[in-house]
Design a protein around this motif. Structure first.
Motif, short mmCIF file in Angstrom:
data_model
loop_
_atom_site.label_atom_id
_atom_site.label_comp_id
_atom_site.label_asym_id
_atom_site.label_seq_id
_atom_site.Cartn_x
_atom_site.Cartn_y
_atom_site.Cartn_z
N GLY A 133 -6.78 -5.11 15.30
CA GLY A 133 -6.18 -6.43 15.39
C GLY A 133 -4.83 -6.58 14.73
O GLY A 133 -4.42 -7.70 14.39
N ILE A 134 -4.08 -5.49 14.56
CA ILE A 134 -2.79 -5.53 13.86
C ILE A 134 -1.64 -5.38 14.86
O ILE A 134 -1.57 -4.39 15.60
N GLN A 135 -0.75 -6.36 14.85
CA GLN A 135 0.42 -6.32 15.72
C GLN A 135 1.72 -6.50 14.95
O GLN A 135 2.79 -6.58 15.55
N THR A 136 1.64 -6.56 13.63
CA THR A 136 2.82 -6.80 12.81
C THR A 136 3.26 -5.56 12.04
O THR A 136 4.14 -5.62 11.19
N ILE A 137 2.64 -4.42 12.32
CA ILE A 137 3.06 -3.14 11.75
C ILE A 137 3.53 -2.28 12.91
O ILE A 137 2.81 -2.12 13.91
N TYR A 138 4.74 -1.72 12.77
CA TYR A 138 5.36 -1.04 13.91
C TYR A 138 5.35 0.47 13.73
O TYR A 138 5.78 0.99 12.68
N PRO A 139 4.85 1.22 14.72
CA PRO A 139 4.64 2.67 14.60
C PRO A 139 5.88 3.46 14.24
O PRO A 139 5.79 4.47 13.54
N GLU A 140 7.05 3.02 14.71
CA GLU A 140 8.27 3.81 14.48
C GLU A 140 8.88 3.58 13.10
O GLU A 140 9.74 4.34 12.65
N GLU A 141 8.44 2.53 12.41
CA GLU A 141 8.98 2.24 11.07
C GLU A 141 8.43 3.21 10.03
O GLU A 141 7.30 3.70 10.15
N LYS A 142 9.21 3.48 8.99
CA LYS A 142 8.72 4.32 7.90
C LYS A 142 7.63 3.58 7.12
O LYS A 142 7.69 2.37 6.95
N ALA A 143 6.65 4.33 6.63
CA ALA A 143 5.53 3.71 5.92
C ALA A 143 5.98 2.99 4.66
O ALA A 143 5.40 1.95 4.30
N ASP A 144 7.01 3.51 3.98
CA ASP A 144 7.43 2.87 2.72
C ASP A 144 8.20 1.57 2.94
O ASP A 144 8.61 0.91 1.96
N SER A 145 8.37 1.16 4.19
CA SER A 145 8.97 -0.16 4.45
C SER A 145 7.91 -1.26 4.39
O SER A 145 8.23 -2.44 4.51
N TYR A 146 6.65 -0.87 4.18
CA TYR A 146 5.55 -1.82 4.10
C TYR A 146 4.97 -1.86 2.68
O TYR A 146 5.11 -0.89 1.92
N ASN A 147 4.34 -3.00 2.34
CA ASN A 147 3.77 -3.13 1.00
C ASN A 147 2.45 -2.37 0.89
O ASN A 147 1.96 -1.79 1.87
#
Length: 499
Positions: A133-147
């Protein structure tokens, strides 16, 4: 199926140097079962899960999975056997994309003639995230751009995507908000529905009773008992975990708050990009609680008060004098200590000794002309290791090898050794067992009596109510409520202000 054994642990032992982490441990788990594993820090919970998942090798014993002997030596091998592990701390690599994290070790499925199609990988990673159910995390982004929470959700998506027959959840809920926990609980329920098995490691006994069908108790690396259904009585589980009767009252026994007259730290009309018009006073001998929903910005307040973040307007004063905390070094010199909620990444140096971690912020106090005598460093470290009862084989042991509770004791020893008069404690009991939790609460009471000013940031309402002289509730970066300690302060009262 409900009586069929999926996981059979037989006489497993494991040592790390002189530390015997597991001693002849045996238990069985059925298919379609959610099995809790509990114990104090250092009881062997994570060790047994890491052996099953291929992170560690066992020294002795046998593990059977669906009747076949399991001898995995890597996580990739374990995944090939239908085992997925969600680790306690950060399990993603920050410098690579979300998609690369989800398919780490399995990139070949997207390759052709030695070339990986990242477009295909990203599309499949998007499906993996959508499954939970996640649509606000983007596959191409680097992981460290997320909390931290978003990175844990990436790990949950990775684990669930593999359709594991055995899902191991190692204290993952500690890093999640109520929304994140809801996602995790849904995944656990889905795994159970298709006949998979879940090992759920937690310190939260209320959560355990709600989620699990049964629970296995370990103590000092030894199997103690397994309880099922109605036999999972919280007070009885506590006794089995620690080997003694536990008080029902961890918290302060006094019903009214108290504090010294002197405001040792004050904030006036502070604004940052996320904090709005924050004004507060922290007094000597006071425990000031800060609470709210996970996105209320209370953690950013703690960072600001330690000089990690800077305000663009407003004033900070220490003991009545205006002060600019340009960075943590200045904050430390001003007598402020900070226990981050992100213990492994911000509060300790994992690949360094307990001694060096304890001495780190006090080198100027134990050195002469820029040099610290080894004997002084050793004596200083030994003093605080002993005072905080840190379980170590030696002061030279690396912090990475310690349990969560003992890591937290190292963090506290660092600041108490420094003599910090102001302590900012951000979720200080997150991911630690009831015994260490009780010890930290007693320590907070002792420090309060000595005049230390404590800012307690917590996502646990019982902790805030039980330990604070005052509680400030934050919402959307603002302080929206102040309550004084008293019997009339309840969780429902504070929740109304939060939402």
């Amino acid at each position: 199926m409900e009586h069929e054994i999926l996981l059979d642990i037989q006489h497993v032992s494991k040592s790390f140097g002189l530390t015997r982490a597991l001693k002849d441990v045996s238990f069985q788990v059925r298919k379609g079962e959610v099995r809790g594993i509990i114990g104090e820090n250092g009881s062997g919970k994570s060790t047994v899960s890491n052996i099953i998942a291929g992170v560690y090798s066992k020294d002795e014993g046998k593990i059977l999975l669906a009747g076949k002997e399991l001898n995995t030596t890597t996580v990739v091998e374990a995944e090939a056997n239908g085992i997925a592990l969600i680790v306690q701390e950060i399990g993603t690599i920050g410098d690579i994309s979300v998609a690369s994290n989800i398919f780490l070790g399995n990139e070949k499925r997207f390759g052709s003639k030695g070339i990986i199609s990242y477009r295909k990988m990203n599309r499949e990673a998007e499906k993996a995230l959508e499954l939970i159910g996640i649509q606000t995390i983007y596959p191409e982004e680097k992981a460290d751009s997320y909390n931290l929470e978003e990175r844990k959700i990436i790990e949950i998506a990775k684990a669930f995507y593999t359709h594991p027959q055995l899902l191991i959840v190692d204290e993952t809920a500690n890093a999640l908000s109520s929304h994140g926990r809801s996602i995790l609980y849904t995944v656990i329920e889905e795994v159970k529905k298709y006949g998979g098995t879940v090992l759920f490691i937690t310190h939260d006994l209320e959560e355990l009773v709600k989620i699990c069908d049964s629970v296995t108790i370990l103590r000092d690396g030894v199997y103690i008992d397994t309880c099922h259904g109605e036999d999972m009585v919280i007070n009885e589980l506590k006794v089995k975990m620690v080997g003694r009767e536990m008080s029902d009252h961890y918290y302060r026994s006094d019903s009214e708050g108290s504090r010294g007259e002197q405001a040792v730290m004050s904030l006036q009309n502070i604004f940052t990009s996320v904090l709005k018009n924050i004004s507060l006073e922290l007094h000597e001998g006071e425990i000031l609680g800060i609470g709210g929903l996970s996105d209320c910005r209370m953690h950013e307040l703690g960072r600001l008060m330690f000089g990690l973040d800077q305000p663009y307007s407003g004033k900070i004063a220490l003991n009545g004098k205006a002060q600019k905390l340009q960075n943590p070094v200045k904050a430390i010199k001003c007598g402020i200590g900070y226990v981050s909620k992100n213990r492994d990444t911000e509060a300790v140096i994992l690949q360094d000794s307990v001694k060096n971690n304890v001495c780190l912020c006090s080198l100027d106090k134990i050195s002469r002309m820029g040099f610290a005598a080894l004997s002084k460093e050793n004596a200083f470290a030994d003093k605080w290791i002993d005072k905080l009862k840190v379980k170590v084989n030696s002061r030279g042991e690396y912090v990475a090898s310690l349990s969560g509770g003992n890591k937290q004791k190292v963090v506290l020893a660092k600041w108490l050794g420094r003599g910090s008069g102001i302590l900012i404690l951000d979720c200080p009991t997150r991911g630690i067992d009831i015994g260490v939790k009780e010890a930290i609460y007693h320590l907070m009471e002792e420090l309060k009596a000595q005049g230390t000013a404590i800012l307690l940031i917590s996502e646990e309402l019982p902790e805030l109510i039980g330990m604070s002289d005052r509680v400030l509730i934050m919402k959307d970066g603002q302080i929206v409520c102040e309550t004084m300690r008293g019997p009339e302060v309840t969780e429902s009262l504070l929740i109304k202000e939060m939402i």
